[in-house]
Every structure is written in structure tokens, then in C-alpha cells.
Design an enzyme around this catalytic site. Structure first.
Site, mmCIF file in Angstrom:
data_model
loop_
_atom_site.group_PDB
_atom_site.id
_atom_site.type_symbol
_atom_site.label_atom_id
_atom_site.label_comp_id
_atom_site.label_asym_id
_atom_site.label_seq_id
_atom_site.Cartn_x
_atom_site.Cartn_y
_atom_site.Cartn_z
ATOM 1 N N GLY A 284 0.837 -1.200 0.000
ATOM 2 C CA GLY A 284 0.000 0.000 0.000
ATOM 3 C C GLY A 284 0.866 1.241 0.000
ATOM 4 N N THR B 154 5.092 2.049 5.724
ATOM 5 C CA THR B 154 3.737 1.523 5.866
ATOM 6 C C THR B 154 2.919 2.420 6.784
ATOM 7 O OG1 THR B 154 2.279 -0.236 6.637
ATOM 8 C CG2 THR B 154 4.408 -0.156 7.699
ATOM 9 N N ASP C 184 0.535 1.442 8.355
ATOM 10 C CA ASP C 184 0.110 0.615 9.492
ATOM 11 C C ASP C 184 1.056 0.731 10.695
ATOM 12 O OD1 ASP C 184 -2.008 -0.183 7.991
ATOM 13 O OD2 ASP C 184 -1.283 -2.210 7.596
ATOM 14 N N MET D 6 -7.653 2.691 8.843
ATOM 15 C CA MET D 6 -6.898 1.506 8.419
ATOM 16 C C MET D 6 -6.035 0.953 9.555
ATOM 17 S SD MET D 6 -5.669 2.361 4.564
ATOM 18 C CE MET D 6 -6.731 1.932 3.185
ATOM 19 N N ARG E 24 -4.526 -3.078 9.614
ATOM 20 C CA ARG E 24 -5.135 -4.400 9.552
ATOM 21 C C ARG E 24 -5.140 -5.135 10.882
ATOM 22 N NH1 ARG E 24 -4.027 -6.143 3.925
ATOM 23 N NH2 ARG E 24 -1.970 -5.299 4.302
ATOM 24 N N GLU F 57 -10.224 -0.788 11.248
ATOM 25 C CA GLU F 57 -10.851 -1.744 10.317
ATOM 26 C C GLU F 57 -10.629 -3.191 10.746
ATOM 27 O OE1 GLU F 57 -8.882 -1.344 6.495
ATOM 28 O OE2 GLU F 57 -6.957 -2.010 7.299
ATOM 29 N N TYR G 161 -8.699 5.176 1.170
ATOM 30 C CA TYR G 161 -7.477 5.683 0.543
ATOM 31 C C TYR G 161 -7.247 7.170 0.817
ATOM 32 C CZ TYR G 161 -6.295 1.504 -2.251
ATOM 33 O OH TYR G 161 -5.901 0.257 -2.657
ATOM 34 N N LEU G 162 -8.307 7.909 1.186
ATOM 35 C CA LEU G 162 -8.103 9.334 1.472
ATOM 36 C C LEU G 162 -7.058 9.514 2.566
ATOM 37 C CD1 LEU G 162 -11.783 10.707 1.567
ATOM 38 C CD2 LEU G 162 -10.224 10.575 -0.373
ATOM 39 N N ARG H 24 -4.493 7.595 3.488
ATOM 40 C CA ARG H 24 -3.079 7.309 3.233
ATOM 41 C C ARG H 24 -2.516 8.114 2.052
ATOM 42 N NH1 ARG H 24 -3.352 0.992 1.094
ATOM 43 N NH2 ARG H 24 -3.285 1.533 -1.104
HETATM 44 O O1 F6P Z 1 -0.556 -1.027 3.373
HETATM 45 C C1 F6P Z 1 -1.378 -1.097 4.471
HETATM 46 C C2 F6P Z 1 -2.811 -0.834 4.143
HETATM 47 O O2 F6P Z 1 -2.981 0.529 3.886
HETATM 48 C C3 F6P Z 1 -3.759 -1.372 5.211
HETATM 49 O O3 F6P Z 1 -3.923 -0.608 6.329
HETATM 50 C C4 F6P Z 1 -5.010 -1.658 4.432
HETATM 51 O O4 F6P Z 1 -5.805 -2.628 5.069
HETATM 52 C C5 F6P Z 1 -4.448 -2.175 3.177
HETATM 53 O O5 F6P Z 1 -3.205 -1.527 2.982
HETATM 54 C C6 F6P Z 1 -5.275 -1.998 1.946
HETATM 55 O O6 F6P Z 1 -4.594 -2.640 0.908
HETATM 56 P P1 F6P Z 1 -4.989 -2.542 -0.610
HETATM 57 O O7 F6P Z 1 -4.720 -1.124 -1.045
HETATM 58 O O8 F6P Z 1 -4.109 -3.524 -1.332
HETATM 59 O O9 F6P Z 1 -6.439 -2.917 -0.688
#
Ligand code: F6P
Length: 423
Positions: free
Chosen positions: A19, A145, A147, A193, A195, A250, A300-301, A303
Site C-alpha cells: 500500500g 507503511t 500501518d 486503516m 489491519r 478496520e 485511501y483518502l 493514506r
Molecule cells: O498497506 C497497508 C494498508 O494501507 C492497510 O492498512 C489496508 O488494510 C491495506 O493496505 C489496503 O490494501 P490494498 O490497497 O491492497 O487494498
């Protein structure tokens, strides 16, 4: 972590993985500008390791210095990213042989892989493969990351900015709901976000500190979701404060270990795609307590929000890119430049090399001491850790159209030398 003599010739290959973040391109700028200063040519793999396998390489030498400089403030991944897991050497030897063939064909002697714990594993495997196949290649993992779950490093580039966005958004939306609560919305739920680790959710806690300040409830993946305790706290907060802001990761799970919000799909690493816990919680609040709610899923907003980036984060993202090149040119192999905190206040940090085998495939969760006893908030220790990471603004150049002036590269492909290969 041993240093060896630098190869007499060769190029450096840089790839982005997993990501993307608001500042991963600042790392790319750190890599390319530092390599240029040392007279080293940089190729970038299009879409991460897949570009290396497909021999789909980009010649960053075709970009002007000004274009590379724009990467410092442009979100997204300038060369494309991927989620693609290399199997073990035994399980897919052909893929590894192909990688070495591509690296050899383009005289690539340094490989920098910019990603999370899965990507650290990929970089480690390629370094092992180099040794096994007699090809002189130095591999450096470069941290990234949102995360914030990489082992060894104090924090991960990308996290400080998502943390700042989350804290600001929590504060702003709370001012809104507070205004409406008398006659309209009583509960606002923000889904963030992260995980398996609650770092981003924890950052929302920076929005306020006093007992009745928002967020009133944070739901962490480190704690089993307790429906009764959650509803009781929402009710008590609305009765006392008049309204309630909830921030939910999430990745929260019930007592059976199931995610509250599984999208039903998995990525190449076997990770479940998550998203949608906020509407589940909102429906619960409505059904059991009858309160009017709003919920938001920035997805996505959060990150990609370069307009709200943390200066600390942007500086660290650049610094790990620069250090990665310096380590590679010093002959280091299978290491990652990590961020070491030397002081909380004033906040001070430095970059140091750490072995990839201590980082690959490991996940750093929130320490128990960062969560309040009821599991719905953050402690003073968590604030001491988080607060410096969102410090400072990293202003953007804006155009006359009122939008940020983000960069875009030409991404000129390197001429292929080999037959096609489908990974
Ligand atoms: O890279 C981490 C992350 O942003 C997580 O927090 C999120 O669950 C995941 O990527 C989403 O991944 P993708 O963009 O592949 O759906």
C-alpha cells in the site's frame, strides 16, 4: 550486515511495494537524488517486483532534477506498486532465475525495495538468492507503511502523516457533531486503516486529552470487540456529553476471532480485504440505542492525504531513502535503514541499519501500556510516543486552479533485452 567492497560498475534498482503512502515518493526522491550525487544510475521497477520479473524497468535518468524534486511532495507511488509474494526458492525457482537474469542483463548491483514487512521478506529472499546463484547483488529494504507495524524501527514512514490526518479529521468532525447533537446527530463513527495493529486508531486519540474530549471511544484490533461494553460507553457518553465520537480500526474482531468487516476478498499475501466496520457499528448503535449517526470511511483518502502530511514523517521518509543508498554503496546487504528515537522531548531521531531477518514477516502491535484499562483510549505513554510523529506541516505548492501542484514523471521504459516472462 557485513560491508563488502563496492562493485566497479552497475545500476541501482528501486521498487515500491504494498500500500502506498502520502510520503513514499519522498523516499524515492531521497534514493534518486542521493544516487545521482554519487554518480549512480537508478532504474525503477514498474509496479514493484512485478516490473523486475517482467523486465518492465523505468530509466529515472530521463527525468529532470526538477521532476525528481516534485516527488518530495507528491502522494501515491510514482512508479506503481504491487502486492505480489515471491514463493520460497524451492517452490518457484524459475521466478528467481528470471529475477537474476533481469538483474544481470541490466547490470543491476543494488536493489532497494520500499515496503512493509512482506516486502522486507522479498528483499531478504532476493539477497539470499543472489548468494545462492552466484550473482553479486546488495539488497536493502526501505521502510514504509501507514500501518506502523514494522519491527525494530521506532516508527514507519507514512504513519506520521496518516496519524496527523486521522487526528485532525477526528477533531474537525467532532466539532461538527457537537454543533448538531441537540436536534440531530448524536454519534459519529470514523473507520481507519491498520489491519492487525491499532496505531492509526490510536493516533485519533491525539485529537483531545480531557475526559470528555473526543474521541470518546477508540476500538483497537488488539482488543476483542465487546458489544455490550461498547454500547454502554456510547450511551453513557451521549448522556453525559451530549454526543459521542468513535474511532474504529478496520481490523477489530469479535470473540470468535472474526473481523467485524470482512470484504470477502484476499490479496496475494493471503490478507483479508477489510473495510466497512463503521456502518456495522452505526447500525448497532441505531438498533440498540436509537441514536442518529453519521459514519465515515476515509479509506485511501487517509493514506494519500499529502495536504495534511506531517513534516516529521516527510523528513523521515526522505532520510530512509538517502540512507538506503548510502548503505548499499557501502556494500551492506540484507539490511533496512530504521528510525531510532533518541529522545521524546525534544523529539530526536537518527537512522541506523537493522538486519532484514529481524523485520521480515513480523508485525509490531500496540504495547499493552499504550491502551487505557477499559481498552477504549490511549495512555500518556502512547501520547508521548505518537505526538512527535505528527509534528510540523509539510506545505505544498498550490497552482492558480487552487489545487496542489503534484508532479508526474515521464517513466520512460528501459529497452528490453530478454524474452517475455509472465509471473
Ligand atoms: O498497506 C497497508 C494498508 O494501507 C492497510 O492498512 C489496508 O488494510 C491495506 O493496505 C489496503 O490494501 P490494498 O490497497 O491492497 O487494498
Amino acid at each position: 550486515m557485513k560491508s563488502q567492497a563496492r562493485p566497479a560498475t552497475g545500476r541501482l534498482l528501486y521498487a515500491q511495494s504494498g500500500g502506498v503512502t502520502a510520503v513514499i515518493n519522498a523516499t524515492a526522491a531521497g534514493v534518486i537524488q542521493t544516487a545521482r550525487a554519487h554518480g549512480i544510475k537508478v532504474y525503477a521497477a514498474r509496479n514493484g517486483i512485478l516490473g523486475a520479473l517482467r523486465e518492465d524497468l523505468i530509466d529515472t535518468g530521463k527525468e529532470s532534477a526538477a521532476a525528481i524534486e516534485t516527488l518530495r511532495h507528491t502522494p501515491g507511488g510514482a512508479f506503481g506498486s504491487c502486492r505480489y509474494k515471491l514463493k520460497s526458492l524451492e517452490a518457484n525457482r524459475a521466478e528467481y532465475e528470471r529475477l537474476i537474469e533481469v538483474l544481470r542483463a541490466h547490470d543491476i548491483r543494488w536493489f532497494l525495495y520500499n515496503g512493509g514487512n512482506d516486502s522486507a521478506d522479498t528483499a531478504l529472499k532476493i539477497s539470499q538468492l543472489g548468494k545462492a546463484m552466484g550473482y553479486d547483488i546488495r539488497c536493502i529494504g526501505v521502510p514504509k507503511t501507514v500501518d506502523n507495524d514494522l519491527a525494530v524501527t521506532d516508527c514507519c514512514p507514512g504513519f506520521g502523516s496518516v496519524a496527523k490526518y486521522t487526528a485532525i479529521s477526528t477533531l474537525e468532525a467532532s466539532l461538527d457533531v457537537a454543533s448538531m447533537a441537540d436536534t440531530s446527530t448524536k454519534v459519529f463513527i470514523l473507520e481507519v486503516m491498520g489491519r492487525h495493529a491499532g496505531w492509526i486508531a490510536a493516533a485519533a486519540g491525539l485529537a483531545g486529552e480531557s475526559a470528555d474530549a473526543p474521541p470518546h471511544i477508540i476500538l483497537f484490533p488488539e482488543r476483542v470487540f465487546d458489544e455490550a461494553a461498547f454500547l454502554a460507553k456510547v450511551k453513557a457518553t451521549v448522556e453525559r456529553v451530549g454526543w459521542c465520537t468513535v474511532v474504529a480500526s478496520e481490523g477489530i474482531r469479535n470473540a470468535e476471532g472474526q473481523f467485524l468487516a470482512e470484504a470477502g476478498t484476499r490479496d496475494a499475501f493471503g490478507h483479508t480485504q477489510l473495510g466497512g466496520v463503521a456502518p456495522v457499528l452505526a447500525a448497532l448503535v441505531k438498533e440498540k440505542l436509537g441514536y442518529k449517526y453519521h459514519w465515515a470511511l476515509p479509506d485511501y483518502l487517509q493514506r494519500s492525504a499529502r495536504h495534511a502530511a506531517s513534516k516529521t514523517d516527510a523528513d523521515q521518509a526522505y532520510a530512509v531513502g538517502k540512507a538506503a543508498v548510502e548503505y548499499a554503496l557501502a556494500g551492506m546487504n540484507a539490511v533496512m535503514p530504521v528510525i531510532t528515537r533518541t529522545s521524546d522531548s525534544p523529539y530526536r531521531w537518527k537512522i541506523e541499519p537493522a538486519s532484514l531477518d529481524k523485520i521480515a514477516n513480523r508485525e509490531k502491535k500496540m504495547p499493552a501500556g499504550f491502551l487505557t484499562r477499559d481498552g477504549f483510549g490511549i495512555t500518556a505513554a502512547a501520547r508521548r510516543y505518537l505526538s512527535p510523529l505528527i509534528q510540523g506541516e509539510a506545505p505544498l505548492p498550490y497552482g492558480r486552479d487552487g489545487l496542489p501542484k503534484y508532479g508526474s514523471l515521464k517513466n520512460v521504459a528501459v529497452k528490453r533485452k530478454l524474452a517475455a516472462f509472465a509471473p
